[in-house]
Structures are given as structure tokens and as C-alpha cells.
Design a protein around this motif. Structure first.
Motif, short mmCIF file in Angstrom:
data_model
loop_
_atom_site.label_atom_id
_atom_site.label_comp_id
_atom_site.label_asym_id
_atom_site.label_seq_id
_atom_site.Cartn_x
_atom_site.Cartn_y
_atom_site.Cartn_z
N ASP A 142 -30.68 -25.19 11.43
CA ASP A 142 -29.39 -25.84 11.22
C ASP A 142 -28.30 -24.78 11.02
O ASP A 142 -28.53 -23.73 10.42
N ALA A 143 -27.10 -25.08 11.48
CA ALA A 143 -25.97 -24.14 11.36
C ALA A 143 -25.68 -23.75 9.92
O ALA A 143 -25.19 -22.65 9.67
N CYS A 144 -26.00 -24.61 8.96
CA CYS A 144 -25.73 -24.27 7.56
C CYS A 144 -26.53 -23.05 7.11
O CYS A 144 -26.15 -22.39 6.15
N ARG A 182 -33.98 -18.47 6.50
CA ARG A 182 -33.72 -18.71 7.92
C ARG A 182 -34.72 -17.95 8.78
O ARG A 182 -35.33 -18.51 9.70
N TYR A 215 -26.67 -20.34 8.65
CA TYR A 215 -25.91 -19.15 9.05
C TYR A 215 -24.66 -19.00 8.19
O TYR A 215 -23.87 -18.10 8.39
N ASN A 216 -24.48 -19.89 7.22
CA ASN A 216 -23.33 -19.88 6.33
C ASN A 216 -23.69 -19.08 5.08
O ASN A 216 -24.77 -19.26 4.52
N ARG A 229 -34.09 -23.09 16.68
CA ARG A 229 -32.89 -22.67 15.97
C ARG A 229 -32.74 -23.53 14.71
O ARG A 229 -32.81 -24.75 14.79
N GLN A 261 -27.87 -28.65 18.10
CA GLN A 261 -26.71 -29.22 17.39
C GLN A 261 -25.49 -29.32 18.29
O GLN A 261 -24.80 -30.33 18.29
#
Length: 143
Positions: free
Chosen positions: A58-60, A42, A62-63, A56, A90
Motif C-alpha cells: 500500500d502507498a501508505c 515494507r 512509502y509515507n 507492491r 492502487q
């Protein structure tokens, strides 16, 4: 001879550490390597794409488990593929403007390579069902 609870606890902790250190699977030697690899991928993508003020991932990313952004994990390391865009892309439903694919070492400490970093590539179309698939009426062709 009886061991005190403190000595017994210390001895169990050392035994467990020795067992963990002897395993050959890089994913079991240190349980946080996937998290470390995700964080490194990331941060590398953020650096490649101009920093957090304009990009930024993808939100994945930050998982902890990296969700569907993690496409391969083996003894060679981790491979991540994910989209990115301007801050809020997103949440606002905007299309991504960047796709990044990175290879990270098995210990999660080193970027092994940037496979791709550019405009999102077209995704392969879903495969159509074979034409000779049996129909619900027992395989009879319509007349």
C-alpha cells in the motif's frame, strides 16, 4: 573567561546529545525510528510476497509517518497492517490480493513477528446507530 563561538557551539551540541540520550521514551531518543520501522516492515512484506516484480505494498508504507498503515506504536514497538497487490494495483484501481500485519521493534531495527500475511481479511461492518436514539421530532415514534 569568554568561550569562542566554536567551543560554545560544540558545548551546546554535546549538552543536547546528553539530554536526548537520557530520555526513556523510545520514540524521542531517535526521531527516525518510525521511519526505520516503516521501511523495515515494507521490505519484509516485499520479501514475504515474492519481491517487487510481483508485489507492491500500500502507498501508505512509502509515507514517512506510515499513515493509517501504522495501527499501534508503544514501548513494545510498532504494528503495521496494510494491503498489497501486483505492481500498479492502487493506481489502476485493482483490488488488493494480500494483507500483511507485522510487528517491528521499538528501535525499528528488527522484525518481531509476522502477525498475518495472506488474503485480505474481511473488515468489520460499521456499527449501526442504536435503535433507541432520539428522533428529530422530540423522540416521538412515527404513527
Amino acid at each position: 573567561m569568554r568561550l569562542s563561538p566554536v567551543l560554545l557551539g560544540a558545548s551546546l551540541l554535546l549538552s543536547a546529545s546528553a539530554v536526548i540520550g537520557q530520555t526513556t521514551d523510545p520514540y524521542n531518543t531517535f526521531p527516525f525510528t518510525r521511519q526505520r520501522a516503516t521501511n523495515l516492515a515494507r521490505m519484509q512484506a516485499e520479501k514475504l510476497n515474492g519481491g517487487l516484480s510481483i508485489y507492491r505494498p500500500d502507498a501508505c508504507m512509502y509515507n514517512r509517518a506510515a499513515g493509517n498503515c501504522l495501527i499501534k506504536a508503544d514501548a513494545e514497538g510498532y504494528t503495521f497492517r496494510f494491503l498489497g497487490g501486483p505492481p500498479g494495483w492502487q493506481v489502476l484501481g485493482l483490488p488488493p490480493n494480500t494483507e500483511t500485519e507485522l510487528r517491528i521493534s521499538a528501535d525499528g531495527r528488527q522484525v518481531l513477528g509476522v502477525v498475518y500475511n495472506g488474503v485480505p481479511r474481511p473488515t468489520p461492518a460499521p456499527q449501526a446507530a442504536p435503535l433507541n436514539q432520539a428522533s428529530p421530532d422530540g423522540g416521538q415514534a412515527p404513527r
